[in-house]
Write a protein that holds these residues in place. Structure first.
Motif, PDB file in Angstrom:
ATOM      1  N   GLY A 290      18.868   0.368   8.546  1.00  0.00           N
ATOM      2  CA  GLY A 290      19.291   0.730   9.895  1.00  0.00           C
ATOM      3  C   GLY A 290      19.929  -0.446  10.623  1.00  0.00           C
ATOM      4  O   GLY A 290      20.938  -0.286  11.317  1.00  0.00           O
ATOM      5  N   ALA A 291      19.340  -1.640  10.468  1.00  0.00           N
ATOM      6  CA  ALA A 291      19.908  -2.832  11.100  1.00  0.00           C
ATOM      7  C   ALA A 291      21.257  -3.190  10.482  1.00  0.00           C
ATOM      8  O   ALA A 291      22.168  -3.659  11.178  1.00  0.00           O
ATOM      9  CB  ALA A 291      18.938  -4.004  10.977  1.00  0.00           C
ATOM     10  N   LEU A 292      21.409  -2.981   9.180  1.00  0.00           N
ATOM     11  CA  LEU A 292      22.708  -3.210   8.542  1.00  0.00           C
ATOM     12  C   LEU A 292      23.739  -2.219   9.076  1.00  0.00           C
ATOM     13  O   LEU A 292      24.886  -2.588   9.368  1.00  0.00           O
ATOM     14  CB  LEU A 292      22.580  -3.079   7.025  1.00  0.00           C
ATOM     15  N   ALA A 293      23.333  -0.954   9.229  1.00  0.00           N
ATOM     16  CA  ALA A 293      24.249   0.056   9.765  1.00  0.00           C
ATOM     17  C   ALA A 293      24.665  -0.292  11.183  1.00  0.00           C
ATOM     18  O   ALA A 293      25.816  -0.081  11.579  1.00  0.00           O
ATOM     19  CB  ALA A 293      23.593   1.436   9.725  1.00  0.00           C
ATOM     20  N   ALA A 294      23.724  -0.827  11.981  1.00  0.00           N
ATOM     21  CA  ALA A 294      24.044  -1.205  13.353  1.00  0.00           C
ATOM     22  C   ALA A 294      25.112  -2.291  13.400  1.00  0.00           C
ATOM     23  O   ALA A 294      25.858  -2.400  14.376  1.00  0.00           O
ATOM     24  CB  ALA A 294      22.775  -1.683  14.065  1.00  0.00           C
ATOM     25  N   ARG A 295      25.192  -3.083  12.347  1.00  0.00           N
ATOM     26  CA  ARG A 295      26.216  -4.131  12.252  1.00  0.00           C
ATOM     27  C   ARG A 295      27.472  -3.637  11.539  1.00  0.00           C
ATOM     28  O   ARG A 295      28.383  -4.427  11.268  1.00  0.00           O
ATOM     29  CB  ARG A 295      25.657  -5.342  11.504  1.00  0.00           C
ATOM     30  N   GLY A 296      27.505  -2.342  11.213  1.00  0.00           N
ATOM     31  CA  GLY A 296      28.680  -1.789  10.547  1.00  0.00           C
ATOM     32  C   GLY A 296      28.779  -2.158   9.085  1.00  0.00           C
ATOM     33  O   GLY A 296      29.876  -2.145   8.515  1.00  0.00           O
ATOM     34  N   ILE A 297      27.641  -2.480   8.445  1.00  0.00           N
ATOM     35  CA  ILE A 297      27.635  -2.878   7.034  1.00  0.00           C
ATOM     36  C   ILE A 297      27.146  -1.702   6.188  1.00  0.00           C
ATOM     37  O   ILE A 297      25.967  -1.339   6.244  1.00  0.00           O
ATOM     38  CB  ILE A 297      26.724  -4.097   6.801  1.00  0.00           C
TER      39      ILE A 297
END
Length: 349
Positions: A96-103
């Motif tokens: 989820g944190a990676l998705a929040a960074r667009g990764i």
């Protein structure tokens, strides 16, 4: 992009990853185990004595994401990450944190039948030249097979599964590269940008005929949650609550006047979080016919259930459960309760 190779300890993830970086142009090997080793050198013995695995450390999970983002800035990616991840809440937090960074993440499970896995572990020289250390590592891998079996139901739903059997690392890497090239393993998680300041969030409590409360299971953060979300700039909190319930559940609660405020909780800043105000509203009863037609956005929520307060204490993180605890009492008393960090401001409460 990150290609996350998951699987049991001893499944051959690292060996396959080393081969995979030759097959994916411009890729870099990124092993979060190194972060765990560094934290063992940096953290006080007292803190280390409180855990059995470095994955339990919030700092490890945060650094996995921060380091990935930094590496991608340096190299341009992709990153090939061989890392066993057996707890779904840790998966939610990290992915989820990676998705929040667009990764974007491609999640691939290297599946090995347990008989083959045990035989492979027993014959591996884990620490070259040190039979005693190798034996300890082998025992550790075997001891974690039960946790791997327990995680398989959610792992096989979440990841692209490759049954690799006794295939050599190069063949495994070729199969992973082919699968990733076809788009397999893509994790469609909602990209919720990390806040840069305090926020206001509005949640809604919905109840069934047994007065149990509805909780939802987000894909992008650990723990269960109430339907609701962040209030947008210039948006009234009640309207935000109605909008979020409609978007998340496909339920139209009608006008904002149908909501009744139960608690206002000030959440203190806890780095890296900024805190802010959290409001919970009473949305009333959800008829069984409506509950049977709930529509969950797959990129945001994976499930829902009605629960008792005791059941909620297991599913909700501590700060959210404290909010629910006081909201239920506010509902019974017919008045709103003002909280700070989950505790009533007034001694009368």
């Amino acid at each position: 992009m990150i290609v996350w190779l998951n699987g049991a300890f001893g499944a051959g993830k690292t060996s396959a990853a080393r081969e995979l970086i030759d097959l994916i142009p411009g890729s870099t090997l990124y092993d979060p185990e190194l972060i765990g080793g560094t934290l063992r050198l940096l953290l006080p013995e007292k803190r280390l004595g409180e855990i059995t695995d470095y994955q339990e450390l919030p700092s490890w999970r945060r650094l996995v994401v921060d380091t990935a983002a930094a590496l991608l800035m340096e190299t341009g990616g992709p990153l090939v990450t061989p890392m066993t991840l057996l707890r779904q809440d840790y998966r939610d937090e990290i992915f989820g944190a990676l998705a929040a960074r667009g990764i974007p993440v491609r999640h691939v499970l290297l599946s090995v039948e347990e008989t083959i896995l045990r035989e492979r572990i027993e014959h591996r020289e884990e620490v070259p030249g040190d039979p005693e250390a190798s034996a300890l590592v082998r025992r550790w891998c075997l001891d974690h097979l039960a946790a791997y079996r327990a995680a398989l139901p959610w792992l096989t739903r979440d990841a692209h599964v490759l049954d690799i059997g006794n295939a050599p690392p190069r063949e495994v890497a070729e199969r992973v590269a082919a699968a990733v090239g076809e788009g397999a393993g893509a994790c469609g998680i909602v990209q919720t940008p990390e806040p840069t300041r305090e926020t206001v969030a509005a949640g809604v409590l919905l109840f069934d005929e047994r007065d149990r409360v509805l909780l939802v299971d987000p894909t992008y953060k650990p723990g269960w949650e109430f339907p609701g979300g962040v209030v947008e700039s210039g948006e009234p909190p009640t309207r935000a609550a109605l909008r979020e319930v409609a978007e998340e559940l496909g339920v139209d609660l009608g006008a904002a006047g149908g909501l009744r405020l139960l608690v206002v909780d000030w959440e203190p800043p806890r780095p890296p979080g900024f805190g802010g105000l959290r409001l919970l509203f009473d949305g009333g009863a959800l008829p069984a016919t409506d509950a049977g037609r709930l529509l969950l956005p797959a990129a945001e929520l994976r499930g829902w259930r009605f629960v008792t307060e005791d059941e909620a204490s297991v599913l909700l993180p501590a700060e959210r459960f404290a909010r629910l605890h006081w909201a239920l009492r506010a509902r019974a008393q017919g008045r709103a309760i003002d909280l700070e960090a989950g505790e009533p401001v007034s001694a009368a409460d």
